[in-house]
Design a protein around this motif. Sequence first.
Motif, PDB file in Angstrom:
ATOM      1  N   PHE A 157       0.818  -1.209   0.000  1.00 41.70           N
ATOM      2  CA  PHE A 157       0.000   0.000   0.000  1.00 41.70           C
ATOM      3  C   PHE A 157       0.862   1.273   0.000  1.00 41.70           C
ATOM      4  N   PHE A 158       1.744   1.428   0.975  1.00 42.94           N
ATOM      5  CA  PHE A 158       2.513   2.671   1.107  1.00 42.94           C
ATOM      6  C   PHE A 158       3.557   2.814  -0.004  1.00 42.94           C
ATOM      7  N   ASP A 201       5.272   5.799  -4.807  1.00 44.77           N
ATOM      8  CA  ASP A 201       5.610   5.849  -6.231  1.00 44.77           C
ATOM      9  C   ASP A 201       4.634   6.752  -6.995  1.00 44.77           C
ATOM     10  N   ARG A 202       3.375   6.749  -6.598  1.00 41.33           N
ATOM     11  CA  ARG A 202       2.396   7.621  -7.250  1.00 41.33           C
ATOM     12  C   ARG A 202       2.729   9.087  -7.018  1.00 41.33           C
ATOM     13  N   LEU A 203       3.105   9.434  -5.806  1.00 39.73           N
ATOM     14  CA  LEU A 203       3.478  10.817  -5.501  1.00 39.73           C
ATOM     15  C   LEU A 203       4.734  11.228  -6.262  1.00 39.73           C
ATOM     16  N   ASP A 204       5.696  10.301  -6.383  1.00 36.89           N
ATOM     17  CA  ASP A 204       6.887  10.581  -7.191  1.00 36.89           C
ATOM     18  C   ASP A 204       6.493  10.830  -8.646  1.00 36.89           C
ATOM     19  N   PHE A 205       5.650   9.960  -9.171  1.00 37.71           N
ATOM     20  CA  PHE A 205       5.266  10.032 -10.582  1.00 37.71           C
ATOM     21  C   PHE A 205       4.563  11.345 -10.906  1.00 37.71           C
ATOM     22  N   ALA A 253       3.088   1.083 -10.780  1.00 41.21           N
ATOM     23  CA  ALA A 253       2.560   1.963 -11.819  1.00 41.21           C
ATOM     24  C   ALA A 253       1.384   2.768 -11.272  1.00 41.21           C
ATOM     25  N   PRO A 254       1.240   4.007 -11.703  1.00 39.82           N
ATOM     26  CA  PRO A 254       0.058   4.760 -11.288  1.00 39.82           C
ATOM     27  C   PRO A 254      -1.194   4.149 -11.902  1.00 39.82           C
ATOM     28  N   PRO A 255      -2.378   4.308 -11.281  1.00 44.20           N
ATOM     29  CA  PRO A 255      -2.651   5.246 -10.197  1.00 44.20           C
ATOM     30  C   PRO A 255      -2.511   4.663  -8.797  1.00 44.20           C
ATOM     31  N   GLY A 256      -2.430   3.361  -8.644  1.00 45.54           N
ATOM     32  CA  GLY A 256      -2.312   2.792  -7.307  1.00 45.54           C
ATOM     33  C   GLY A 256      -3.637   2.762  -6.566  1.00 45.54           C
ATOM     34  N   PRO A 257      -3.572   2.585  -5.228  1.00 42.43           N
ATOM     35  CA  PRO A 257      -4.803   2.491  -4.427  1.00 42.43           C
ATOM     36  C   PRO A 257      -5.609   3.790  -4.547  1.00 42.43           C
ATOM     37  N   PHE A 258      -6.905   3.664  -4.652  1.00 40.26           N
ATOM     38  CA  PHE A 258      -7.755   2.476  -4.666  1.00 40.26           C
ATOM     39  C   PHE A 258      -8.304   2.237  -6.077  1.00 40.26           C
ATOM     40  N   THR A 264      -0.762  -2.829  -8.339  1.00 32.06           N
ATOM     41  CA  THR A 264       0.044  -1.767  -8.932  1.00 32.06           C
ATOM     42  C   THR A 264       1.400  -2.268  -9.431  1.00 32.06           C
ATOM     43  N   LYS A 265       1.719  -3.531  -9.161  1.00 31.85           N
ATOM     44  CA  LYS A 265       3.070  -4.038  -9.424  1.00 31.85           C
ATOM     45  C   LYS A 265       3.268  -4.338 -10.913  1.00 31.85           C
ATOM     46  N   VAL A 266       4.305  -3.743 -11.501  1.00 29.07           N
ATOM     47  CA  VAL A 266       4.579  -3.941 -12.921  1.00 29.07           C
ATOM     48  C   VAL A 266       6.070  -4.159 -13.146  1.00 29.07           C
ATOM     49  N   VAL A 267       6.374  -4.751 -14.299  1.00 30.86           N
ATOM     50  CA  VAL A 267       7.743  -4.801 -14.811  1.00 30.86           C
ATOM     51  C   VAL A 267       7.831  -3.744 -15.897  1.00 30.86           C
ATOM     52  N   VAL A 268       8.687  -2.742 -15.711  1.00 31.92           N
ATOM     53  CA  VAL A 268       8.788  -1.593 -16.604  1.00 31.92           C
ATOM     54  C   VAL A 268       9.779  -1.879 -17.726  1.00 31.92           C
ATOM     55  N   LEU A 269       9.405  -1.531 -18.962  1.00 35.41           N
ATOM     56  CA  LEU A 269      10.284  -1.662 -20.132  1.00 35.41           C
ATOM     57  C   LEU A 269      10.517  -0.272 -20.717  1.00 35.41           C
ATOM     58  N   LEU A 270      11.803   0.095 -20.901  1.00 34.25           N
ATOM     59  CA  LEU A 270      12.126   1.447 -21.356  1.00 34.25           C
ATOM     60  C   LEU A 270      13.021   1.496 -22.585  1.00 34.25           C
TER      61      LEU A 270
END
Length: 479
Positions: A27-28, A33-37, A63-68, A73-79
């Motif tokens: 959760f936290f 990560d959402r606040l960072d994004f 990944a955003p948006p997260g809760p709720f 929210t868990k992802v594998v990011v590709l860049l």
Amino acid sequence: MSSNIAKNSSTEELQIKEIPGGYGLPFFGAISDRLDFHYRQGPDEFFRDRMQKHNSTVFRANAPPGPFNARNTKVVVLLDAVSFPILFDTSKVEKRDVFTGTFMPSTSFTGGYRVCSYLDPSEPKHALIKGFLLSLLGRLHKELIPTFQAAVSQLFADVEADLDAKGESAFNPVSDKMSFDLLFRLFSGKSSYDTGVGKGNSSLNTWLLLQLAPLVTLGLKFVPNFIEDLVLHTFPLPYFLAKSGYEKVHKAFQEEARELLDEAEKKGLSRDEASHNLMFVMGFNSYGGTKILFPALLKYVGGGGEDLHRRIAVEIRGVVEEEGGVTLAALEKMSLVKSVVWETMRIEPPVQFQYGKAKEDLKISSHVATYVVKKGEMIFGYQPFATRDPLTFVNPDEFVPERFMDDGEKLIKYVYWSNGRETDNPTADNKQCPAKDMVVLLGRMMLVEIFMRYDTFTVEVGKLLLGSSVTIKSMTKFI
């Protein structure tokens, strides 16, 4: 080899590495990560910071948006440009309900239906709906040029009126108004101004914002970040805020597009479901795309200066004279115009995010390593980094108008804006945007119409929720 082509690393025999990164506390970690994004870093710095920290273009994050808004929210990011295309392979990734990411807006926004964009190709209705859309768009192709020319005349009239009255013209509002009318004309055969929904773009703007709110930041200085985060990103926004506007446009569209809906019924779709799918293609896929593409074109071409303008104008006017008018064949001959549109879509893609859920354990390679993604894990690609990959493109952050000309045209396979390679074509069995070719042609036609009328123009640019804002400061007419 063209100076615009970087040397790609081999993806064969690469060392298998553990995917770096993590998700933090339950959760936290997602909230942080959402606040960072959205606030502490912004999207580009969010990904750049983690890419540098892990020394990898593939890593784990929330990944955003997260809760709720999102359960997981868990992802594998590709860049990078090498790993990113796994997201197009529907034999390996599932595309069910991932069009907007780790969350899905209520189907109330689409008449209660899961429209085609949210369907996986394995679902029987996907082929039926997308086949109908592709058939329709194929037929509309020949009508695109005259319909665009009819709609765009009002845009230039509005711009010139603003320049005369105020000395400048905010391009985005007049472009949005024109785009809506263009698409309404194209799909229904009648101008939106003749139906009572001439300002339907405002209704669609609200409709789009409410669906995409979990991914955007308003940037209002008088609203504290925590208030905006609570309102936009924590809970789904309700459809009723867009209902009256959407239903007004939908009703007019149903009345004017009767022939299209007749055809849909013959193919086995109900009129109601077909109309909401057509509304989504018109209002979300196409209008949403041109809402970003047209201002981006003016931003980069306007910033290119008079020398670029002269070269584009010479090419356009020469080909149009040679072909006896603006035709599809003429547009295909304009190599600089084509390159400029592809370069705009590379550097500022209309769609920034791509998602897919692994159907099986997958090996995904970047330029330098191979990683194992487990079945069921969500994969998330951030397109502005993949299409600015320094191991694929020379000077990737620079707008290079000629990048895709001559030998450089080989690089268009790394332009991914349409949920597929630019060298691929949408089919009923894949998830590539059905309006891919139409959107590219619209970009080319916008440049043609500008430089058939004007010699040069200047702009001032800024940032909006979706894409760039452009203010036209001057336009010198072609006489």
